[in-house]
Design an enzyme around this catalytic site. Structure first.
Site, PDB file in Angstrom:
ATOM      1  N   GLU A  21       1.150  -3.142   4.385  1.00 59.94           N
ATOM      2  CA  GLU A  21       2.499  -2.681   4.061  1.00 59.94           C
ATOM      3  C   GLU A  21       3.496  -3.456   4.917  1.00 59.94           C
ATOM      4  O   GLU A  21       3.366  -3.499   6.136  1.00 59.94           O
ATOM      5  CB  GLU A  21       2.610  -1.166   4.306  1.00 59.94           C
ATOM      6  CG  GLU A  21       3.993  -0.585   4.097  1.00 59.94           C
ATOM      7  CD  GLU A  21       4.602  -0.905   2.742  1.00 59.94           C
ATOM      8  OE1 GLU A  21       3.937  -0.709   1.711  1.00 59.94           O
ATOM      9  OE2 GLU A  21       5.752  -1.392   2.723  1.00 59.94           O
ATOM     10  N   ALA A  30       0.779  -1.242   0.000  1.00 57.51           N
ATOM     11  CA  ALA A  30       0.000   0.000   0.000  1.00 57.51           C
ATOM     12  C   ALA A  30       0.812   1.295   0.000  1.00 57.51           C
ATOM     13  O   ALA A  30       0.368   2.278  -0.576  1.00 57.51           O
ATOM     14  CB  ALA A  30      -0.948  -0.008   1.194  1.00 57.51           C
ATOM     15  N   LYS A  44      -2.303   5.037  -4.554  1.00 56.64           N
ATOM     16  CA  LYS A  44      -3.246   4.097  -5.191  1.00 56.64           C
ATOM     17  C   LYS A  44      -4.379   3.750  -4.218  1.00 56.64           C
ATOM     18  O   LYS A  44      -5.532   3.623  -4.626  1.00 56.64           O
ATOM     19  CB  LYS A  44      -2.514   2.829  -5.655  1.00 56.64           C
ATOM     20  CG  LYS A  44      -1.508   3.079  -6.764  1.00 56.64           C
ATOM     21  CD  LYS A  44      -0.897   1.794  -7.274  1.00 56.64           C
ATOM     22  CE  LYS A  44       0.160   2.054  -8.331  1.00 56.64           C
ATOM     23  NZ  LYS A  44       1.444   2.535  -7.750  1.00 56.64           N
ATOM     24  N   ASP A  56       3.692  -8.678   6.296  1.00 55.06           N
ATOM     25  CA  ASP A  56       4.225  -9.194   5.039  1.00 55.06           C
ATOM     26  C   ASP A  56       3.055  -9.808   4.249  1.00 55.06           C
ATOM     27  O   ASP A  56       2.368 -10.701   4.756  1.00 55.06           O
ATOM     28  CB  ASP A  56       5.285 -10.259   5.346  1.00 55.06           C
ATOM     29  CG  ASP A  56       5.997 -10.731   4.076  1.00 55.06           C
ATOM     30  OD1 ASP A  56       5.435 -10.555   2.973  1.00 55.06           O
ATOM     31  OD2 ASP A  56       7.103 -11.272   4.205  1.00 55.06           O
ATOM     32  N   CYS A 101       5.986  -1.747 -12.300  1.00 51.05           N
ATOM     33  CA  CYS A 101       6.567  -0.656 -13.094  1.00 51.05           C
ATOM     34  C   CYS A 101       7.870  -1.146 -13.727  1.00 51.05           C
ATOM     35  O   CYS A 101       8.915  -0.524 -13.588  1.00 51.05           O
ATOM     36  CB  CYS A 101       6.792   0.581 -12.229  1.00 51.05           C
ATOM     37  SG  CYS A 101       7.734   0.260 -10.739  1.00 51.05           S
ATOM     38  N   ARG A 160       7.858   2.521   5.979  1.00 49.64           N
ATOM     39  CA  ARG A 160       7.007   3.159   4.970  1.00 49.64           C
ATOM     40  C   ARG A 160       5.590   3.449   5.497  1.00 49.64           C
ATOM     41  O   ARG A 160       4.783   4.039   4.786  1.00 49.64           O
ATOM     42  CB  ARG A 160       6.938   2.265   3.715  1.00 49.64           C
ATOM     43  CG  ARG A 160       8.269   2.254   2.946  1.00 49.64           C
ATOM     44  CD  ARG A 160       8.307   1.130   1.910  1.00 49.64           C
ATOM     45  NE  ARG A 160       7.292   1.248   0.887  1.00 49.64           N
ATOM     46  CZ  ARG A 160       7.420   1.883  -0.271  1.00 49.64           C
ATOM     47  NH1 ARG A 160       8.563   2.477  -0.545  1.00 49.64           N
ATOM     48  NH2 ARG A 160       6.450   1.928  -1.142  1.00 49.64           N
ATOM     49  N   PRO A 217       3.154   4.343  -0.941  1.00 48.27           N
ATOM     50  CA  PRO A 217       2.854   5.490  -0.077  1.00 48.27           C
ATOM     51  C   PRO A 217       1.388   5.879  -0.019  1.00 48.27           C
ATOM     52  O   PRO A 217       1.063   6.918   0.557  1.00 48.27           O
ATOM     53  CB  PRO A 217       3.682   6.604  -0.717  1.00 48.27           C
ATOM     54  CG  PRO A 217       3.669   6.279  -2.176  1.00 48.27           C
ATOM     55  CD  PRO A 217       3.697   4.767  -2.254  1.00 48.27           C
ATOM     56  N   GLY A 218       0.500   5.095  -0.615  1.00 49.63           N
ATOM     57  CA  GLY A 218      -0.925   5.318  -0.395  1.00 49.63           C
ATOM     58  C   GLY A 218      -1.674   6.055  -1.489  1.00 49.63           C
ATOM     59  O   GLY A 218      -2.882   6.265  -1.364  1.00 49.63           O
ATOM     60  N   ASP A 247       0.217  -4.251  -6.636  1.00 47.20           N
ATOM     61  CA  ASP A 247       1.231  -3.486  -7.363  1.00 47.20           C
ATOM     62  C   ASP A 247       2.560  -4.021  -6.828  1.00 47.20           C
ATOM     63  O   ASP A 247       3.105  -3.503  -5.857  1.00 47.20           O
ATOM     64  CB  ASP A 247       1.041  -1.995  -7.084  1.00 47.20           C
ATOM     65  CG  ASP A 247       1.958  -1.134  -7.926  1.00 47.20           C
ATOM     66  OD1 ASP A 247       2.160  -1.460  -9.110  1.00 47.20           O
ATOM     67  OD2 ASP A 247       2.485  -0.139  -7.401  1.00 47.20           O
TER      68      ASP A 247
END
Lengths: 308, 182
Positions: free
Chosen positions: A140, A117, A122, A167, A237, A145, A119-120, A184
């Site tokens: 997360e 998740a 999305k 995890d 990405c 983070r 940095p949030g 992601d």
């Protein structure tokens, strides 16, 4: 030998997957400086209102047709110090970040898991689609983070989220069945513009196999917790097929009777089935998207998997 | 301490009263008929407003995984936190509470900038005075920009002929302390 900091190892690989002309375009676009792009937070405002407020303070914008994005063309002072930014009326992001959460299309009574998740940004897009209702379980792994994740969700006015420091491979142990999953996945990041990518070094190629294994484990664990008829959006990405098309190819092979790919609901990028691989790819991959870097977009891959 | 615990009746009353006073209404009382308050494990006794059905989810999480392997870091809406058994309002409550408040003050652009830089605001214009003249000293109010952006919370103070808004918390915290405040 490299072409302006892009190692030849990558260039040769991309040529084999995407052809010479596309690779030249990739190289050109990875080197471009990224303009600042802002996207309105629909929980708090809309484009006309946001533009009016920021333009009254001297900011200037160019509209992007896709995803309500605005390129900041003139900043009289740093836009992150404006009350509009600090009150969460917009986020700053590459447009490619919008595609995975917007592809998931959760409803206002969905239960959604965002497995990586921070940095949030999305996560906040999921909340916008859900009108701040339903439940998002934002997971997360890295405790470092978490503060940024919390700060972003609070600033953006997200009210429907539970954050777990966990995890994601342990997600099935929570024994929660969800309607939608956003994965992601952690990846090599080879699709990121060079201005924000410190990782594009030849040794990253050695990590691709390890990362692909990690991604495979994450999809498998996530899949266990998805309700029938639920959807999972997988994205990375990365420009490497092992982290995109091949990952989904392998998943389809393992779960052929229980998964169907859905089309990405945006007319952008090219089909994942156009990627050249050692063996012909599953025809269903025509429904996935391979996005190449361009103005406002990092290179990435995304697919929607529906559970039968 | 478990991963979470429900607030005691006294604690709930304190949160309810504090927020109702800030809002100048009984909106929090109404909200609490459908939702409930919990603390999750943390150093500052953070207070979260959750759905009643969330409790069974948290209980299941606690029973399924060893406590060392995960933690609940945030649950829906953080309202504030307890320090020395006193409830203090948090910036996280702004989104929920800003549409509900009747006690508010709007600042011009210059004072907006000062406020979001963490500064107190001197009540030195007729416009500002008029907005708070009906309020008593020590009242906590919500602060907005002149285009209605909620900026944070302040307390009214006065000494002799001078009055000012003491900045309790403001949205500039997202810029100043993103890594330490949340």
């Amino acid at each position: 030998m490299s072409q302006n900091n892009i190692p030849m190892e990558f260039i040769e690989r991309w040529k084999s997957f995407y052809g010479k002309s596309q690779t030249e375009s990739i190289i050109h676009n990875l080197r471009q400086n990224e303009p600042r792009i802002i996207v309105p937070n629909l929980l708090k405002t809309n484009i006309p209102n946001l533009v009016l407020q920021l333009e009254s303070n001297g900011f200037k914008f160019k509209k992007i047709n896709e995803f309500n994005g605005l390129i900041v063309t003139f900043e009289p002072f740093n836009i992150v110090s404006t009350p509009e930014y600090l009150s969460g009326m917009f986020s700053i992001q590459a447009l490619s970040s919008l595609i995975p959460p917007l592809s998931l299309q959760p409803s206002s009574n969905s239960i959604v898991a965002d497995l990586t998740a921070s940095p949030g940004i999305k996560t906040s897009l999921l909340a916008q689609q859900m009108n701040n209702r339903g439940t998002i379980i934002a997971i997360e792994k890295s405790s470092k983070r978490i503060p940024a994740l919390k700060a972003n969700l609070i600033r953006m006015g997200v009210l429907n989220t539970i954050i777990l420091n966990l995890d994601s491979v342990l997600f099935p142990k929570l024994d929660i069945q969800v309607d939608h999953i956003l994965l992601d996945a952690p990846c090599s990041g080879t699709g990121l513009k060079l201005t924000k990518n410190k990782r594009l070094r030849p040794r990253i190629l050695n990590d691709i196999f390890r990362l692909a294994k990690q991604q495979e484990a994450l999809i498998e664990k996530a899949w266990e917790q998805l309700k029938p008829n639920g959807t999972l959006v997988y994205s990375t990405c990365s420009l490497e097929p092992e982290e995109g098309e091949v990952q989904i190819e392998n998943f389809l092979e393992l779960h052929k009777n229980e998964v169907v790919l859905l089309s990405i609901p945006f007319d952008i990028g090219s089909s994942g089935s156009n990627t050249n691989w050692k063996t012909p790819l599953n025809t269903q991959l025509v429904k996935t998207k391979r996005i190449f870097p361009k103005l406002g977009y990092d290179g990435f891959f995304t697919a929607i998997l529906k559970k039968r | 301490m478990k991963l979470f615990k429900q607030l005691t009746k006294d604690e709930t009353n304190q949160v309810e009263t504090t927020i109702n006073q800030i809002l100048d209404s009984d909106a929090m009382t109404i909200i609490l008929k459908r939702k409930m308050l919990i603390k999750i494990k943390g150093d500052r006794n953070d207070v979260y407003l959750v759905l009643k059905e969330d409790i069974s989810l948290f209980e299941r999480l606690s029973s399924k995984l060893p406590e060392k392997s995960f933690s609940i870091e945030h649950a829906r809406i953080k309202l504030g936190f307890f320090i020395h058994e006193k409830f203090l309002i948090g910036i996280e409550s702004l989104t929920l509470l800003s549409p509900l408040t009747r006690k508010r003050i709007s600042l011009d652009t210059k004072n907006t900038q000062k406020f979001i830089y963490g500064k107190d605001i001197v009540i030195n214009t007729i416009s500002l005075q008029k907005q708070i003249e009906h309020l008593e000293e020590n009242t906590t109010i919500m602060v907005f920009s002149d285009n209605n952006i909620p900026l944070g919370y302040a307390k009214i103070f006065s000494k002799e002929k001078n009055a000012w808004l003491q900045n309790l918390v403001d949205i500039g915290i997202f810029l100043r302390s993103e890594k330490s405040a949340f």
